[in-house]
Scaffold this motif. Structure first.
Motif, PDB file in Angstrom:
ATOM      1  N   GLY A 143     -25.851  -8.740   3.093  1.00  0.00           N
ATOM      2  CA  GLY A 143     -25.208  -7.949   2.142  1.00  0.00           C
ATOM      3  C   GLY A 143     -26.159  -6.686   1.480  1.00  0.00           C
ATOM      4  N   ILE A 144     -27.458  -7.147   1.014  1.00  0.00           N
ATOM      5  CA  ILE A 144     -28.430  -6.129   0.388  1.00  0.00           C
ATOM      6  C   ILE A 144     -28.638  -5.013   1.738  1.00  0.00           C
ATOM      7  N   VAL A 145     -28.670  -5.739   2.880  1.00  0.00           N
ATOM      8  CA  VAL A 145     -29.216  -4.613   3.855  1.00  0.00           C
ATOM      9  C   VAL A 145     -27.931  -3.830   4.055  1.00  0.00           C
ATOM     10  N   ALA A 146     -26.856  -4.360   4.241  1.00  0.00           N
ATOM     11  CA  ALA A 146     -25.597  -3.394   4.593  1.00  0.00           C
ATOM     12  C   ALA A 146     -25.554  -2.315   3.586  1.00  0.00           C
ATOM     13  N   GLY A 147     -25.520  -2.841   2.154  1.00  0.00           N
ATOM     14  CA  GLY A 147     -25.511  -2.002   1.196  1.00  0.00           C
ATOM     15  C   GLY A 147     -26.651  -0.842   1.104  1.00  0.00           C
ATOM     16  N   ALA A 148     -27.653  -1.288   1.373  1.00  0.00           N
ATOM     17  CA  ALA A 148     -28.802  -0.156   1.466  1.00  0.00           C
ATOM     18  C   ALA A 148     -28.462   0.571   2.608  1.00  0.00           C
ATOM     19  N   PHE A 149     -28.288   0.122   3.857  1.00  0.00           N
ATOM     20  CA  PHE A 149     -27.889   1.012   4.981  1.00  0.00           C
ATOM     21  C   PHE A 149     -26.813   2.137   4.537  1.00  0.00           C
ATOM     22  N   LEU A 150     -25.758   1.632   4.173  1.00  0.00           N
ATOM     23  CA  LEU A 150     -24.568   2.577   3.515  1.00  0.00           C
ATOM     24  C   LEU A 150     -24.909   3.502   2.457  1.00  0.00           C
ATOM     25  N   GLY A 151     -25.722   3.052   1.532  1.00  0.00           N
ATOM     26  CA  GLY A 151     -26.134   4.045   0.449  1.00  0.00           C
ATOM     27  C   GLY A 151     -27.148   5.090   1.005  1.00  0.00           C
ATOM     28  N   LEU A 152     -27.993   4.664   1.794  1.00  0.00           N
ATOM     29  CA  LEU A 152     -29.023   5.516   2.427  1.00  0.00           C
ATOM     30  C   LEU A 152     -28.219   6.628   3.309  1.00  0.00           C
ATOM     31  N   ARG A 153     -27.365   6.219   3.990  1.00  0.00           N
ATOM     32  CA  ARG A 153     -26.587   7.165   5.140  1.00  0.00           C
ATOM     33  C   ARG A 153     -25.812   7.848   4.300  1.00  0.00           C
ATOM     34  N   LYS A 154     -24.922   7.669   3.172  1.00  0.00           N
ATOM     35  CA  LYS A 154     -24.202   8.386   2.340  1.00  0.00           C
ATOM     36  C   LYS A 154     -25.265   9.676   1.433  1.00  0.00           C
ATOM     37  N   ARG A 155     -26.361   9.107   1.023  1.00  0.00           N
ATOM     38  CA  ARG A 155     -27.384   9.820   0.519  1.00  0.00           C
ATOM     39  C   ARG A 155     -27.763  11.117   1.391  1.00  0.00           C
ATOM     40  N   PHE A 156     -28.145  10.740   2.509  1.00  0.00           N
ATOM     41  CA  PHE A 156     -28.949  11.606   3.474  1.00  0.00           C
ATOM     42  C   PHE A 156     -27.951  12.465   4.304  1.00  0.00           C
ATOM     43  N   LYS A 157     -26.653  12.227   4.232  1.00  0.00           N
ATOM     44  CA  LYS A 157     -25.484  12.869   4.917  1.00  0.00           C
ATOM     45  C   LYS A 157     -25.269  14.177   4.219  1.00  0.00           C
ATOM     46  N   ASP A 158     -25.458  14.085   2.948  1.00  0.00           N
ATOM     47  CA  ASP A 158     -25.041  15.336   2.165  1.00  0.00           C
ATOM     48  C   ASP A 158     -26.027  16.505   2.321  1.00  0.00           C
ATOM     49  N   SER A 211     -40.265  11.262   4.786  1.00  0.00           N
ATOM     50  CA  SER A 211     -41.041  10.400   4.072  1.00  0.00           C
ATOM     51  C   SER A 211     -40.299   9.528   2.884  1.00  0.00           C
ATOM     52  N   ILE A 212     -39.069  10.443   2.435  1.00  0.00           N
ATOM     53  CA  ILE A 212     -38.350   9.677   1.482  1.00  0.00           C
ATOM     54  C   ILE A 212     -37.668   8.675   2.097  1.00  0.00           C
ATOM     55  N   PHE A 213     -36.961   8.576   3.504  1.00  0.00           N
ATOM     56  CA  PHE A 213     -36.558   7.541   3.980  1.00  0.00           C
ATOM     57  C   PHE A 213     -37.419   6.541   4.330  1.00  0.00           C
ATOM     58  N   LYS A 214     -38.568   6.843   4.281  1.00  0.00           N
ATOM     59  CA  LYS A 214     -39.489   5.629   4.712  1.00  0.00           C
ATOM     60  C   LYS A 214     -39.801   4.862   3.515  1.00  0.00           C
ATOM     61  N   LYS A 215     -39.875   5.602   2.239  1.00  0.00           N
ATOM     62  CA  LYS A 215     -40.131   5.029   0.981  1.00  0.00           C
ATOM     63  C   LYS A 215     -39.009   4.051   0.688  1.00  0.00           C
ATOM     64  N   TYR A 216     -37.547   4.647   0.851  1.00  0.00           N
ATOM     65  CA  TYR A 216     -36.629   3.977   0.603  1.00  0.00           C
ATOM     66  C   TYR A 216     -36.508   2.813   1.375  1.00  0.00           C
ATOM     67  N   MET A 217     -36.695   2.868   2.764  1.00  0.00           N
ATOM     68  CA  MET A 217     -36.489   1.672   3.405  1.00  0.00           C
ATOM     69  C   MET A 217     -37.747   0.488   3.179  1.00  0.00           C
ATOM     70  N   LEU A 218     -38.771   1.189   2.735  1.00  0.00           N
ATOM     71  CA  LEU A 218     -40.037   0.111   2.624  1.00  0.00           C
ATOM     72  C   LEU A 218     -39.478  -0.739   1.255  1.00  0.00           C
ATOM     73  N   SER A 219     -39.034  -0.160   0.227  1.00  0.00           N
ATOM     74  CA  SER A 219     -38.692  -0.395  -1.027  1.00  0.00           C
ATOM     75  C   SER A 219     -37.451  -1.704  -0.684  1.00  0.00           C
TER      76      SER A 219
END
Length: 64
Positions: free
Chosen positions: A49-64, A4-12
């Motif tokens: 660039g925004i999509v790539a940055g969001a992808f990398l940021g979310l991947r790093k956030r959820f990797k931990d 649900s957090i992932f969906k919220k981040y992706m929607l925003s």
């Protein structure tokens, strides 16, 4: 919970990306101005660039 957090981040992120597509870099001038250069629109690479940055940021956030 993570889903649900992932969906919220992706929607925003998608919301921000679709709003940013209608931006332009310069205002238009009145007809009495001798403007040689055309208006410089912001191209689609900003969106990429925004999509790539969001992808990398979310991947790093959820990797931990």
């Amino acid at each position: 919970m993570k889903n649900s957090i992932f969906k919220k981040y992706m929607l925003s992120t998608l919301f921000v990306v679709f709003i940013a597509t209608s931006a332009s870099a310069q205002i238009t001038f009145a007809n009495d101005v001798n403007d040689q250069a055309p208006a410089a629109p912001i191209d689609g690479f900003v969106t990429v660039g925004i999509v790539a940055g969001a992808f990398l940021g979310l991947r790093k956030r959820f990797k931990d």
